[in-house]
Design an enzyme around this catalytic site. Structure first.
Site, mmCIF file in Angstrom:
data_model
loop_
_atom_site.group_PDB
_atom_site.id
_atom_site.type_symbol
_atom_site.label_atom_id
_atom_site.label_comp_id
_atom_site.label_asym_id
_atom_site.label_seq_id
_atom_site.Cartn_x
_atom_site.Cartn_y
_atom_site.Cartn_z
ATOM 1 N N CYS A 162 0.808 -1.224 0.000
ATOM 2 C CA CYS A 162 0.000 0.000 0.000
ATOM 3 C C CYS A 162 0.840 1.273 0.000
ATOM 4 C CB CYS A 162 -0.950 -0.008 1.191
ATOM 5 S SG CYS A 162 -2.127 -1.390 1.147
ATOM 6 N N HIS A 302 -3.413 7.249 2.313
ATOM 7 C CA HIS A 302 -3.834 5.938 1.838
ATOM 8 C C HIS A 302 -5.197 5.625 2.426
ATOM 9 C CE1 HIS A 302 -4.153 1.738 1.088
ATOM 10 N NE2 HIS A 302 -3.818 1.364 2.307
ATOM 11 N N ASN A 332 -10.193 0.025 0.093
ATOM 12 C CA ASN A 332 -8.727 0.057 0.103
ATOM 13 C C ASN A 332 -8.221 -0.519 -1.216
ATOM 14 O OD1 ASN A 332 -5.987 -0.465 0.439
ATOM 15 N ND2 ASN A 332 -6.201 -1.189 2.551
#
Length: 375
Positions: A162, A302, A332
């Site tokens: 990520c 994020h 996500n």
């Protein structure tokens, strides 16, 4: 008797007792849980760098049209009603079609970025793809994208989960700033729906599929990464991992049957670590740059979990109106998360030339990347 050949020796050594592997992985988790009691304090760093003289010329993104709602997941897998929204802030996410690979999403985002910049594929002389869900182990996803776009450029994957976009952005910027590339295409792309166990309420509802891309080129002396930090804490790797499928534990029918090839997450401890990683790295970058949150026009984090974002922003004293979120619609999306959010923010005119923007990625590895960017 003749000694065994190299080939036969390798074949014999390749036999894996899946039960022993599973037992070892379980013990590893137990050991980590014990060690995590004192160790979960974030491994912070004061190391930062600065890299200016480049700019983001354009941003493009792509999310598959297939929308999957919380209600669909609750009905299909029996998830607790309302749990997903309450615990994550996510209402829906996008899933790639069975015919799509990560490279397909990346190509679509790249084309949108090129169109926005008024450039042709022939202008690109560097390609970097941040992903931890590649089409194949080899060839790289970047090489597949290079072929599909017919680029005359070196192409490479960068794996930092990520944090992949922030790592890729900093890497591409080095080429631009040193004059070794004139037009860098940097992409973050992941198809997370393929690596989570569909019926795992703790992980599956969190993730979606998407890609985001930026075009980097030379800018003025003030533009670019005024201050940034890339970091890693491999000691926490077991908190968010895929135990099987690599060279240490190759995928076998037994390991696949046991679900060891799916993403596994220690949600409680990842949550704690993420808040520490975000708050510490943002503080460090702002302090080193001699800036405060008041100097920043927009914070783009994020999009992992709204509770992580809200808690971190509260700790830092950053008002909600300075934070851009779109995880309610996409979930996500790992390496795609930040460029997807940047594209959304630009469409809403939340970023203007000269603005300072904080971008912060964090995830498996453990890794993080935070940058104070002058637009």
């Amino acid at each position: 008797m003749n000694p065994p050949t190299t080939a036969s020796t390798h074949a014999r050594d390749a036999v894996i007792d899946a039960s022993k592997v599973i037992a070892a992985l379980q013990q590893q988790k137990k050991d980590a849980a014990v060690a995590d009691q004192p160790r979960l304090q974030f491994r912070s760093s004061r190391r930062t760098a600065s890299l200016t003289g480049f700019r983001i010329r354009s941003v493009g993104s792509y999310a598959p049209p297939n929308i999957v709602t919380n209600e669909q997941l609750e009905q299909r897998y029996g998830f607790e009603e309302g749990w997903i929204l309450r615990r994550t802030g996510i209402k829906e996410r996008r899933f790639a079609d069975d015919s799509q690979g990560t490279s397909d999403l990346a190509v679509a985002a790249a084309r949108n970025a090129l169109q926005s910049a008024g450039l042709q594929a022939s202008d690109v002389d560097l390609l970097i793809v941040g992903t931890f869900t590649p089409d194949f182990t080899c060839p790289s996803t970047a090489c597949l994208v290079q072929d599909k776009l017919n680029l005359d450029a070196p192409a490479m994957d960068l794996q930092a989960a990520c944090s992949g976009f922030m790592y890729s952005l900093a890497t591409g910027a080095q080429f631009i700033a040193t004059g070794n590339a004139r037009c860098a295409l940097v992409i973050g792309a992941d198809i997370n729906s393929r690596i989570v166990r569909p019926d795992d309420q703790g992980t599956a509802p969190l993730f979606g599929d998407a890609a985001g891309a930026v075009i980097l080129e030379a800018g003025d002396a003030a533009q670019g990464l005024v201050c940034y930090q890339l970091g890693a804490d491999g000691a926490g790797g077991c908190m968010l991992d895929r135990p099987a499928g690599g060279t240490l534990h190759p995928a076998t029918p037994e390991l696949i049957s046991a679900g060891r090839h799916f993403l596994q997450m220690d949600g409680r401890n990842v949550f704690k670590w993420a808040i520490q990683a975000v708050t510490d790295s943002i503080r460090t970058v702002l302090d080193q740059a001699g800036k405060t949150p008041d100097d920043v026009a927009l914070f783009v984090l994020h999009q992992a979990n709204i509770r992580i974002i809200n808690h971190a922003m509260e700790v830092l004293g950053i008002p909600a109106e300075k934070v851009f979120n779109n995880l309610q619609s996409f979930g996500n999306t790992s390496a795609a998360s930040i460029p997807l959010a940047l594209d959304g923010a630009l469409r809403e005119n939340r970023i203007q030339p000269g603005d300072l923007v904080v971008m912060c990625g964090f995830g498996a590895g453990l890794t993080w990347g935070t940058g104070l960017f002058r637009w």
